[in-house]
Structures are given as C-alpha cells and as structure tokens.
Design a protein around this motif. Structure first.
Motif: not given
Length: 527
Positions: A12, A16, A181-182, A185, A189, A329-330, A333
């Motif tokens: 991951y 990114m 990336t979001e 992500q 998620q 990820s959260h 972001a």
C-alpha cells in the motif's frame, strides 16, 4: 500481524508513493499543485471531499464513543456532517468554486484581502494554520495508537512512519496526488469496512446473537439511544452548525475540492456525492464499533482501543492487513489534504506579506515554496503529535472535538459568510471583532470558567459558545457598522454570479502588498 499483513501494508505504501510520482507529471504550476488546475472530475472531487474528512480518529476516539454510548457516535458526528454538506452543496460549493474560476485564486483565503482587508486575511490565515497543526497532530497520534496495537512500535515511531510516507506523495504530486490516492483509499476502505462488518455479524451468530437481537443484550443497554451522555441536543445542534462551516471550506482542505472542479455546477454535484457517502457509509463502519462491547473488553478507559482489539481478534491475516491499510488510508487522506491547504495559505496569503522576496516568486519558485511549506507543516504537526497525551492536550478525542470544533467557528464564520449576499454589510470590523471575541470565548469557557464550575462546563457549551459569540457579533456589527463598499460588493457579486462583467471591475485594494499580479484580483491570468 504476520508476513502477509506486512506485505499488504508495505505494498500500500508503495502504491501511494507511485501515485505521487505519476501525479508529479501533471503539476506544472501553483494552480495545478493547489487546485488541480480546475480540471478534476466532479465524482473524483466528491470522493476526495468525502475521504479527506476522515482519519484514524474515527477508529480510536469515535470508536471509544461508540463503545461507551452506542449510536450517538453516528447521530452526533457523521449525520450532521452529511446534512451540513447537503446544505452547503447549494449554499457554499458553487461560490467557493468561483473563487478559482472567476477570481483566479489558488488559496481559499486569498479573496479575503479584497472582501475585507489585509489584516483580516492575515488574522484568519495565521490562526487557521496554527489550528490545523494541532488538528493534524491529533490524526497522527490516532493512527500511531492503532499501529502500536498491531505492531508494538512506539507512538513516536508510528508518527514518523506515517508522516514520512504522506510527505513523499503529497509533496511531489500536490492535489492531484491527494485526490487519486484518496480514490484508491476509498476502494480499500470499502473492502476493509465490508470485511469487518461481515466478520462481526458472523461472530455474533457464533454467539447465538442475531443481527437485531444484539440491541437487547445487557452490554448494549441504552446504546440505541441517539442522544446520551455529553452528546445531547445542544451538542448536536452546535455540531451541525460547526460542520456546516467546517466541511464546506472552513477548514480549508474541503474548499480546495470545490475549487478543483471545472464549474460551480460540478462543485455542487461533488458536494452532493460527498453528502450521500457521509450519510450511508459510516453506518457500515460504525456497526462493528456499536457491537464491540459484546465482543471485546477495552483496555483503555475511553474505549479508544476497542476497534483495534476487535479487528485483531476477528480477521484472518491478509484481511487484517487490509483493515490496517484502511486505517492508514483515512488518516493519510486527511493529513495530506490539510498539508496542501496550509501550503496554499502560507505561500499565497502569508509569505507575500512578510517577505518582499516572496512577492517576486515566478511559477517555479512558487512551486518549490509550496512543496517546502508542505514538508515543514507536516514536520510541525508530527512534532506536536508527540504531545497529544500530555497534560496540555490530553487525549485524542479531546483535541478533535474541543479544540478543533471549538476554535474552527471563529475562523470559518468570516470566511464562509463573507461569500453570501445577506452578510454584505459585514466588513473588516465585524470579521476581526467576531474572530477575536470567539477565540477569547473559547479560552474563557474552557479554562477559567471550566475550572470554577463544579464538574466543569458541559462539552456542548465548550464547543458551541465560541461559535455563537462569533456568529452573533459578525451579524450585529454588520448592521451597526456597515462597511459594504462598492469594491467589497463587487467581490460578493463575483462569487454569486457567472459571467465576466463583474470580475473585471474589482479594483486592487489599498492594503495589497506590492509585487505582482498574484496579489490582485484585477485582470486575472488564465488557469
């Protein structure tokens, strides 16, 4: 965690960084770095807007609220966010987009020196930057707390690891890297959240507890009530007002998502998508947290470790790594989007005022300054993160709810209401007075008064009083001392209408720093 989980996590991080490198090719100037040149599709902007509002605080601080109180974690957090963004999709999103498309600015605060004056812009810029350092620090501390649960690394090591990876991709790729990336992500998620949801339902079935019968269990007594404990009606209403301003641009990073779309209409669609996601998706994420008292016993008094413990117990290796990636990820972001927003504020609003050299920056110099500022901001927030559990800041959720929610209102009210015609009479006096009085009210309610009240001031008043003071003074002073000059009215009309006639009529304010077209709104260059 075993080797498979580590492989997922490291993979991951590698993706990114690769996205950041790819996005680097799309960044040619400051406009590309901060607002994606106004070329971002509305659906990508909407997903990015949604994801940039999360962090690992949801899986620590709000998991603790869900563990202790139940569904109020949704009713008093994600629901008011969804409602606030839905209202803002009409009220704020199109107007914020016009800041870029009509006034051709790259920072959400750049228009304030024409809407009010330079002093107001600087006051909001400096206070907003300082608040964001504390806000992002809480996010680093939250993800480091989760990382320590799974890997055993120290909090400071966790802060360093996540901060360094984030710095790489958001510094080289700008807002494009953040948004892409979001998007990735969001997919991660989605998979992680559904995996955890299914795992909890299966575990409850193993215990002979049905999906709906769970609420009748003694451990969940009272957890179905929407408003309990310190999270009552006053808190809900205060949070709705706070999130209306915060998630529509008051905290800067969400404003950039509206600015990045191609038109006001696309910004509105972007906001509607984000609102819908906020209404639906958190229910899936919160359900395992609501069920956590039936499955684990939290070790921390606030229950902030409950979700991490449950994840570790329920998920097989590989899926465990995926959920941990979801945590990262959260947080990454939100922190990367905040870093980009603060870099925009510093390089576009602050640096030209404090440095004559900055006023002469060309495109290359401005881009270098933006990237350097991003790294510095991340470094400062990581440093503050090491102090989150100190006597000054206390626990993570205290920082996020009390400090951020309580201080955001006085900063956001002049910025957001300054876009709207009904508040055209409110000028620099109203803006500065409401800002200063709101900050003073925060200090007064949270410290001297709180120390002298038996049991302390209730949380709902700690966060709502500063907002109420700022809002009332901003409106009242506007009526008592109107400052609606033709120049300020021209700015308001520009962000409320489409077309070219008004923008050309906006003069350069007397307070603007010398040294280049970037400090004016007259004859703007094309994006």
């Amino acid at each position: 965690m075993n080797g498979l989980d580590w492989a997922v996590l490291i993979g991951y991080f590698g993706v990114m960084v690769a996205i950041g490198v790819w996005s680097h090719k799309r960044v040619d100037n400051v406009s590309d770095f901060f607002t994606a040149g106004g070329k971002m599709p509305w659906w990508l902007s909407g997903i990015s807007h949604h994801m940039s509002g999360y962090s690992a605080v949801m899986f620590t601080g709000y998991a603790g609220i869900a563990y202790t109180y139940g569904v109020t974690s949704f009713v008093t957090w994600s629901f008011p966010i969804a409602l606030g963004i839905a209202i803002g999709s009409k009220l704020f999103a199109p107007r914020v987009n016009r800041l870029r498309s009509r006034l051709h600015v790259a920072s959400p605060l750049e228009y304030l020196k024409n809407r009010y004056n330079l002093s107001t812009q600087q006051a909001l810029a400096w206070s907003g930057m300082l608040l964001k350092i504390v806000d992002v620090a809480a996010k680093w501390a939250a993800i480091a707390t989760l990382l320590s649960v799974f890997t055993g690394v120290s909090l400071n090591q966790g802060i360093l690891i996540t901060g360094a990876i984030t710095a790489v991709y958001c510094t080289i790729g700008g807002l494009w890297a953040d948004a892409l990336t979001e998007l990735g992500q969001f997919v991660i998620q989605l998979l992680a959240g559904i995996s955890m949801f299914v795992a909890v339902v299966l575990k409850l079935n193993d215990k002979g507890i049905g999906f709906f019968d769970a609420w009748n269990q003694p451990a969940l007594h009272g957890h179905g009530k929407p408003l309990v404990g310190p999270y009552g009606t006053v808190f809900l209403l205060a949070f709705l007002f706070i999130k209306l301003f915060e998630y529509n641009g008051g905290m800067l990073n969400q404003a950039q998502r509206y600015m990045a779309t191609g038109s006001p209409k696309e910004a509105e669609r972007s906001a509607r998508l984000s609102a819908a996601l906020w209404l639906v998706w958190p229910v899936v994420l919160f359900f395992p947290m609501w069920m956590s008292p039936l499955l684990v016993h939290a070790q921390k008094p606030d229950g902030s470790d409950s979700y991490g413990l449950m994840t570790e117990q329920l998920l097989p290796h590989g899926l465990l790594g995926l959920v941990i990636v979801g945590f990262f990820s959260h947080t990454m972001a939100m922190c990367s989007s905040d870093a980009n927003a603060i870099a925009a504020v510093f390089t576009r609003d602050v640096a030209p005022v404090v440095s004559q050299r900055a006023r002469a920056w060309n495109e290359r110099s401005g881009l270098i300054a933006a990237r350097v500022t991003t790294v510095v901001f991340l470094g400062l927030s990581m440093t503050v993160a090491t102090q989150i559990n100190s006597p000054t800041f206390k626990d993570i959720i205290t920082v996020v709810i009390k400090w951020v929610a309580g201080l955001m209102g006085p900063i956001a009210i002049p910025m957001m209401l300054g876009l709207l015609r009904p508040f055209r009479r409110s000028g620099p006096t109203a803006a500065l007075t409401s800002w200063a009085a709101g900050l003073f009210a925060f200090w007064l309610v949270n410290y001297p008064i709180n120390w002298n009240v038996d049991g302390g001031v209730p949380l709902q008043y700690q966060v709502s009083v500063p907002l109420a003071v700022s809002l009332v003074l901003y409106i009242l002073i506007g009526y008592l001392k109107p400052e609606d000059t033709p120049e300020r009215l021209a700015v308001i009309e520009t962000v409320n209408t489409d077309g070219d006639s008004t923008a050309a009529a906006i003069p350069v304010p007397a307070q603007a720093p010398a040294g280049g077209g970037d400090d004016t709104l007259e004859s703007p260059a094309k994006d």
